[in-house]
Motif scaffolding. Structure first.
Motif, short mmCIF file in Angstrom:
data_model
loop_
_atom_site.label_atom_id
_atom_site.label_comp_id
_atom_site.label_asym_id
_atom_site.label_seq_id
_atom_site.Cartn_x
_atom_site.Cartn_y
_atom_site.Cartn_z
N UNK A 165 -108.54 -11.21 -5.43
CA UNK A 165 -107.82 -9.97 -5.69
C UNK A 165 -108.03 -9.47 -7.12
N UNK A 166 -108.19 -10.41 -8.04
CA UNK A 166 -108.33 -10.04 -9.44
C UNK A 166 -109.76 -9.67 -9.83
N UNK A 167 -110.75 -10.27 -9.18
CA UNK A 167 -112.11 -10.14 -9.70
C UNK A 167 -113.14 -9.56 -8.73
N UNK A 208 -100.13 -5.27 -2.80
CA UNK A 208 -99.02 -6.22 -2.69
C UNK A 208 -99.34 -7.51 -3.44
N UNK A 209 -100.56 -7.98 -3.28
CA UNK A 209 -100.97 -9.20 -4.00
C UNK A 209 -100.96 -8.94 -5.50
N UNK A 210 -101.53 -7.82 -5.91
CA UNK A 210 -101.57 -7.46 -7.34
C UNK A 210 -100.15 -7.39 -7.90
N UNK A 257 -105.83 -5.44 -14.43
CA UNK A 257 -107.05 -5.86 -13.75
C UNK A 257 -107.29 -5.05 -12.48
N UNK A 258 -106.22 -4.66 -11.81
CA UNK A 258 -106.35 -3.84 -10.60
C UNK A 258 -107.01 -2.50 -10.94
N UNK A 259 -106.56 -1.89 -12.01
CA UNK A 259 -107.17 -0.62 -12.42
C UNK A 259 -108.64 -0.80 -12.77
N UNK A 260 -108.96 -1.89 -13.43
CA UNK A 260 -110.36 -2.16 -13.77
C UNK A 260 -111.18 -2.37 -12.50
N UNK A 261 -110.66 -3.09 -11.53
CA UNK A 261 -111.37 -3.29 -10.25
C UNK A 261 -111.66 -1.96 -9.59
#
Length: 85
Positions: free
Chosen positions: A15-17, A52-54, A62-66
Motif C-alpha cells: 500500500x505504501x510503495x 482505508x489501509x492508508x 506516501x499515498x499522495x506520492x503514490x
C-alpha cells in the motif's frame, strides 16, 4: 468506539510503495496496456480499500506520492503510445 484494524506487513508495504515500484519499472510497448489496465482496476475498484489501509497506517503523504507517481506513469505510457503512431 475505537476500531482496531490489523494490517499485515506485506499489505502495509504494498500500500505504501506500489507507486514507487510502478515508477521504477521500465514499461515496454507490449506491457503498456496491461499497466494502464491494472491502474484503472485499482482506481475504479479498489481505491477505497487502499485508502482505508492508508488511513489505518496513517501514511497520507506516501499515498499522495503514490498517486502522483501513478499519474506520471500513465502520462509516460500515453506519450510513448503517441510516438508509436
Amino acid at each position: 468506539a475505537q476500531s482496531i484494524t490489523i494490517i499485515s506487513p506485506s499489505l502495509r508495504y504494498a500500500s505504501m510503495f506500489w507507486g514507487h515500484h510502478l515508477r521504477d519499472v521500465r514499461i515496454v510497448n507490449e506491457e503498456q496496456h496491461r499497466v494502464l489496465s491494472a491502474i484503472r482496476v485499482l482506481v475504479y475498484h479498489h481505491l477505497l480499500h487502499w485508502l482505508e489501509v492508508i488511513s489505518a497506517i496513517d501514511e497520507f503523504e506516501l499515498a499522495l506520492l503514490c498517486l502522483r507517481l501513478a499519474a506520471l506513469s500513465v502520462k509516460v505510457c500515453r506519450i510513448i503510445r503517441r510516438l508509436q503512431v
